[in-house]
Design a protein around this motif. Structure first.
Motif, PDB file in Angstrom:
ATOM      1  N   UNK A   1      30.677  60.304  16.385  1.00 39.73           N
ATOM      2  CA  UNK A   1      30.638  59.016  15.884  1.00 39.73           C
ATOM      3  C   UNK A   1      29.204  59.125  15.068  1.00 39.73           C
ATOM      4  N   UNK A   2      28.952  58.688  14.024  1.00 41.76           N
ATOM      5  CA  UNK A   2      27.857  58.359  13.174  1.00 41.76           C
ATOM      6  C   UNK A   2      27.480  57.152  12.441  1.00 41.76           C
ATOM      7  N   UNK A   3      26.241  56.583  12.170  1.00 41.51           N
ATOM      8  CA  UNK A   3      26.180  55.542  11.368  1.00 41.51           C
ATOM      9  C   UNK A   3      25.514  56.230  10.022  1.00 41.51           C
TER      10      UNK A   3
ATOM     11  N   UNK B   1      27.248  51.545   3.616  1.00 41.43           N
ATOM     12  CA  UNK B   1      26.919  52.024   4.954  1.00 41.43           C
ATOM     13  C   UNK B   1      28.151  51.599   5.888  1.00 41.43           C
ATOM     14  N   UNK B   2      28.215  52.491   6.969  1.00 41.13           N
ATOM     15  CA  UNK B   2      29.419  52.125   7.817  1.00 41.13           C
ATOM     16  C   UNK B   2      29.161  52.677   9.135  1.00 41.13           C
ATOM     17  N   UNK B   3      29.870  52.739  10.247  1.00 39.78           N
ATOM     18  CA  UNK B   3      30.283  53.591  11.272  1.00 39.78           C
ATOM     19  C   UNK B   3      31.170  54.506  10.910  1.00 39.78           C
TER      20      UNK B   3
ATOM     21  N   UNK C   1      35.122  53.735  10.519  1.00 41.19           N
ATOM     22  CA  UNK C   1      35.872  52.979  11.726  1.00 41.19           C
ATOM     23  C   UNK C   1      35.403  51.668  11.638  1.00 41.19           C
ATOM     24  N   UNK C   2      36.109  50.935  12.261  1.00 34.57           N
ATOM     25  CA  UNK C   2      36.043  49.511  12.859  1.00 34.57           C
ATOM     26  C   UNK C   2      35.659  49.487  14.197  1.00 34.57           C
TER      27      UNK C   2
END
Length: 146
Positions: A4-6, A83-85, A142-143
């Motif tokens: 899991x990354x930003x 940008x997102x996760x 992902x949310x």
């Protein structure tokens, strides 16, 4: 193993096109051919890494294929990779293995109690004539937890 990354927002220049989802495997290579032609016409021998973003809406897929640019250039449409996760997996090998990567990431998203976000993206770290040498980072936004 997925991580899991930003992801930061990045501005890219390239090609944006919407294609029928059913025809994506036949049409996406043409989009990258147009990107490669624009890179050549701009006088670059290398600019990268190439990034592709994919968003499905109904039976259509929006494809954004681009490279980092310092300023707009003729032949390139400027766009953002938001940008997102995201859940990320580094794939080594032929592109034919990417379908399994997406299946595995989707299952992992569900296992984490998350939902799939808007974009999937691929960052091509290494692309070689020998497909065993390819390195592609695959991300699915992902949310928050459901």
């Amino acid at each position: 193993m997925a991580e899991l990354v930003s992801l930061d927002t990045v501005t890219l220049g390239g090609v944006v096109e919407t294609v029928p989802f059913a025809d994506r495997l036949r049409l996406i290579p043409n989009i990258f051919g147009r990107l490669d032609a624009a890179i050549g016409q701009a006088g670059f021998f290398y600019v990268g890494p190439q990034t592709a973003l994919y968003r499905i809406e109904g039976d259509q897929m929006e494809v954004r294929a681009g490279v980092p640019l310092d300023a707009p250039l003729p032949g390139f449409e400027m766009f953002e990779a938001p940008g997102s996760e995201a859940l990320m997996h580094r794939h080594r090998g032929g592109f034919d293995g990417l379908a399994q990567v997406y299946q595995d990431l989707s299952a992992e998203i569900a296992n984490l109690g998350r939902m799939r976000g808007t974009w999937a993206r691929e960052i091509y770290r290494q692309v070689a004539r020998n497909a065993d040498l390819n390195v592609v980072d695959v991300y699915i936004d992902v949310t928050k937890e459901t």
